[in-house]
Design a protein around this motif. Structure first.
Motif, short mmCIF file in Angstrom:
data_model
loop_
_atom_site.label_atom_id
_atom_site.label_comp_id
_atom_site.label_asym_id
_atom_site.label_seq_id
_atom_site.Cartn_x
_atom_site.Cartn_y
_atom_site.Cartn_z
N LEU B 113 0.87 -1.16 -0.01
CA LEU B 113 0.06 -0.04 -0.25
C LEU B 113 0.91 1.37 0.03
O LEU B 113 0.48 2.08 -0.77
CB LEU B 113 -0.94 -0.04 1.24
N THR B 114 1.91 1.16 0.77
CA THR B 114 2.57 2.56 0.91
C THR B 114 3.79 2.60 -0.02
O THR B 114 4.76 3.54 -0.04
CB THR B 114 3.37 2.62 2.48
N MET B 115 4.52 1.47 -0.74
CA MET B 115 5.58 1.45 -1.49
C MET B 115 5.66 2.52 -2.34
O MET B 115 6.57 3.20 -2.54
CB MET B 115 5.85 -0.04 -2.10
N ILE B 116 4.81 2.75 -3.21
CA ILE B 116 4.69 3.59 -4.42
C ILE B 116 4.69 5.08 -3.78
O ILE B 116 5.73 5.79 -4.16
CB ILE B 116 3.64 3.18 -5.29
N PRO B 117 3.79 5.66 -2.88
CA PRO B 117 3.88 6.69 -2.56
C PRO B 117 5.20 7.09 -1.59
O PRO B 117 5.64 8.22 -1.68
CB PRO B 117 2.62 6.92 -1.47
N LEU B 118 5.77 6.16 -1.19
CA LEU B 118 6.98 6.19 -0.24
C LEU B 118 8.09 6.50 -1.33
O LEU B 118 9.07 7.38 -0.95
CB LEU B 118 7.28 4.83 0.42
N TYR B 119 8.25 5.68 -2.49
CA TYR B 119 9.06 6.13 -3.57
C TYR B 119 8.86 7.41 -3.87
O TYR B 119 10.11 8.03 -4.19
CB TYR B 119 8.72 5.02 -4.37
N ILE B 120 7.67 7.88 -4.19
CA ILE B 120 7.46 9.42 -4.80
C ILE B 120 7.98 10.37 -3.90
O ILE B 120 8.69 11.20 -4.22
CB ILE B 120 5.98 9.63 -5.15
N LEU B 121 7.65 9.87 -2.60
CA LEU B 121 8.48 10.91 -1.52
C LEU B 121 9.95 11.12 -1.53
O LEU B 121 10.49 12.12 -1.52
CB LEU B 121 8.20 10.40 -0.15
N MET B 122 10.61 10.12 -1.94
CA MET B 122 12.02 9.89 -1.91
C MET B 122 12.65 10.60 -3.14
O MET B 122 13.35 11.37 -3.14
CB MET B 122 12.56 8.47 -2.07
#
Lengths: 295, 269
Positions: B113-122
């Motif tokens: 669930l959080t992987m893609i948004p977390l990547y975008i945050l990075m």
């Protein structure tokens, strides 16, 4: 005295708050924000570099029509149907044997546990060789026994069972330990009482051992389900998701959509759905197992 | 008769679980031609596979990267995790109950669930291809906090009161009085955090493209998958062996701690 206590109370309340701040900061950035942003992403098409495009429910429509999404779910279920019974059966067998009074119990425990601590990538590279069609150890053994070679990773029918076999080999050590701990928690008088009532060995196993191992069984179910939906490095290394997408896992599909095709909105939508499926499956399993235990 | 059967099955199990590792290590010393065989002993011992690994990829650099990342994460989880765990178990403050619920909630969230948004945050923070992306998101562990909280509850209140009478601050109480009493939980959280971080491949694959920042599992994965190993079995297995070695050595010395730590989390988690 009363005044002092009050001061102490105030002080600890401020320190407590200060000590909890690092967690809240981490939570805000790396949990709350991603969760909220995923709600934005699922309604957009976005490759990160050009501006976001609102697509409404487009991602959801696409998902339901996407054969690969359903294929990934089917693959995962197929994996779980093989992996879970195999794991419970083997863990139960070895735990029961290790529960006997034998020498070198610690050694056996440690040996079975070894694959649990070694990285999945090492295990995958190792099994890639064991599974190799021409020269793999498994097929060499089969050939020596006069049996036909098995196309472990190259046939669409065998690929997922092979991955499930490897995953079982890697994880079962943990469950042996959990089942063993469960067995050792069963009080001896239960068996003695059942023996006096004339219960057979099988009845004792069915009506005392199995129900008492229930928490361990729930653990296996939950961890295996999450593990099944999180399979990544195994298909990434062994098969790349093939042959014919038969080992495409949920995680691998999200990864491919996001990083091969730059579809962040769609990848987030996939993540969203897979997460809900995991939660639903886990809740149902819990219910069913608890019901069984009551009966 | 029954005993013999038990022993037979247990020994068979040992072969099944250990022999592949022995075979892997021995294969890395065999000449390439002899690898596809069941035996362990080569006709001659060669280091060619290892020489090629060291020649083709900066594996020592990646080992160093992995150490930096895993040690930073583990230190942070122990330090901040025990601080939060102490506050939750020993201090009264606003939002304490909410916090426990929030932590339990976050532990239920699948990474899918959080992987893609977390990547975008990075990407937005310009942290990709830096240690920050590898370390900072892993600096807190809800699971670690709850284990600390649970353990710290069992520390006698009299001990803490006495320390407070001596004028120790809360941080001093935590690190001077409670930490020395908390070896089991520190070891458990430490081993699990270090192992998870050491073995993680997916996150590094996502946020790191620059070879000089890659962690060891990532480097080995890319080496094996990208064709750099040129389909040579010995070279791939040598890379895998180098990756497995630190964990296997640690396991050989501390296997009791490894087993107990992982089993205890299995039961509680």
């Amino acid at each position: 005295m009363k005044v002092e206590r009050k001061i102490a109370g105030n002080r600890s309340s401020r320190t407590g708050f200060l000590l909890s701040l690092p967690y809240w900061a981490w939570f805000a950035f790396f949990m709350a924000w991603p969760l909220l942003f995923s709600l934005v992403l699922v309604f957009h098409e976005w490759d990160i570099y050009t501006p976001m495009r609102w697509v409404g429910l487009g991602n959801f429509v696409r998902l339901f029509q996407d054969d690969l999404f359903w294929q990934a779910i089917l693959n995962t279920l197929y994996f779980l149907v093989i992996h879970i019974p195999l794991q419970i059966g083997l863990a139960l067998l070895f735990a029961v044997l290790l529960n006997e009074k034998i020498r070198a119990r610690g050694f056996f425990r440690a040996a079975y546990f070894m694959p649990v601590v070694v990285s999945g990538i090492v295990i995958s590279l190792l099994w890639q060789q064991l599974f190799s069609y021409e020269n793999g150890i498994l097929n060499l053994l089969l050939a020596r026994a006069g049996l036909a070679r098995i196309p472990w990773l190259t046939s669409p029918e065998w690929a997922m069972p092979s991955v499930a076999l490897m995953a079982t080999w890697k994880n079962v050590g943990l469950y042996i330990i959990l089942f063993l701990a469960g067995l050792q928690n069963i009080p001896a008088w239960l068996y003695e009482a059942a023996g006096i009532d004339g219960a057979t060995a099988w009845q004792k196993f069915r009506h005392i051992t199995l129900p008492m191992l229930n928490p361990a069984v729930i653990m296996v179910l939950i961890l295996s389900t999450i593990g099944g939906f999180s399979l990544f490095i195994e298909p990434y290394v062994l098969t790349g998701g093939g042959p014919m997408n038969r080992t495409l896992s949920a995680m691998l599909y999200i990864y491919k959509q996001a990083f091969y095709f730059n579809r962040m909105g769609y990848a987030a939508t996939l993540g969203f759905f897979f997460a809900f499926i995991i939660l639903a499956v886990v809740l149902v399993q819990r219910k069913v197992v608890e019901q069984e235990a009551l009966e | 008769m029954k005993r013999a059967l038990i022993w037979l099955i247990l020994i068979l199990g040992t072969v099944v679980f250990l022999y592949p590792f022995l075979w892997m290590v021995s294969a890395t010393f065999k000449p390439e031609m002899e690898i596809p065989s069941f035996g362990l002993l080569p006709s001659s011992i060669t280091l060619a596979s290892y020489e090629q690994v060291f020649a083709k990829i900066p594996i020592l650099r990646s080992l160093l990267n992995s150490l930096v990342v895993s040690i930073s994460i583990t230190a942070s989880v122990l330090f901040f995790g025990s601080m939060v765990g102490y506050a939750l178990s020993r201090l009264r403050f606003r939002g304490r109950e909410v916090m426990v619920m929030v932590i339990l909630f976050t532990m239920m969230i699948p990474f899918q669930l959080t992987m893609i948004p977390l990547y975008i945050l990075m990407v937005k923070l310009h942290w990709t291809d830096t240690y920050l992306a590898l370390i900072v998101p892993g600096m807190m562990s809800g699971f670690g906090i709850l284990l600390f909280r649970q353990f710290f509850k069992s520390v006698p209140q009299a001990l803490i009161d006495a320390a407070r009478m001596d004028g120790l601050s809360d941080l001093q109480i935590l690190f001077r009085i409670i930490w020395p009493l908390s070896r089991p939980v520190l070891i458990t959280v430490g081993i699990i955090t270090f192992m998870n971080s050491w073995n993680d491949v997916l996150w590094p694959l996502i946020v790191i493209r620059d070879q000089s920042i890659m962690t060891m599992p990532q480097m080995v994965t890319i080496f094996a998958v990208s064709g750099m190993a040129e389909a040579q079995l010995g070279v791939k297995l040598a890379a895998a062996t180098l990756l497995a070695l630190p964990v296997i050595i640690a396991y050989a010395f501390f296997q009791r701690y490894f087993i107990e730590s992982l089993a205890s989390t299995g039961l509680k988690g």
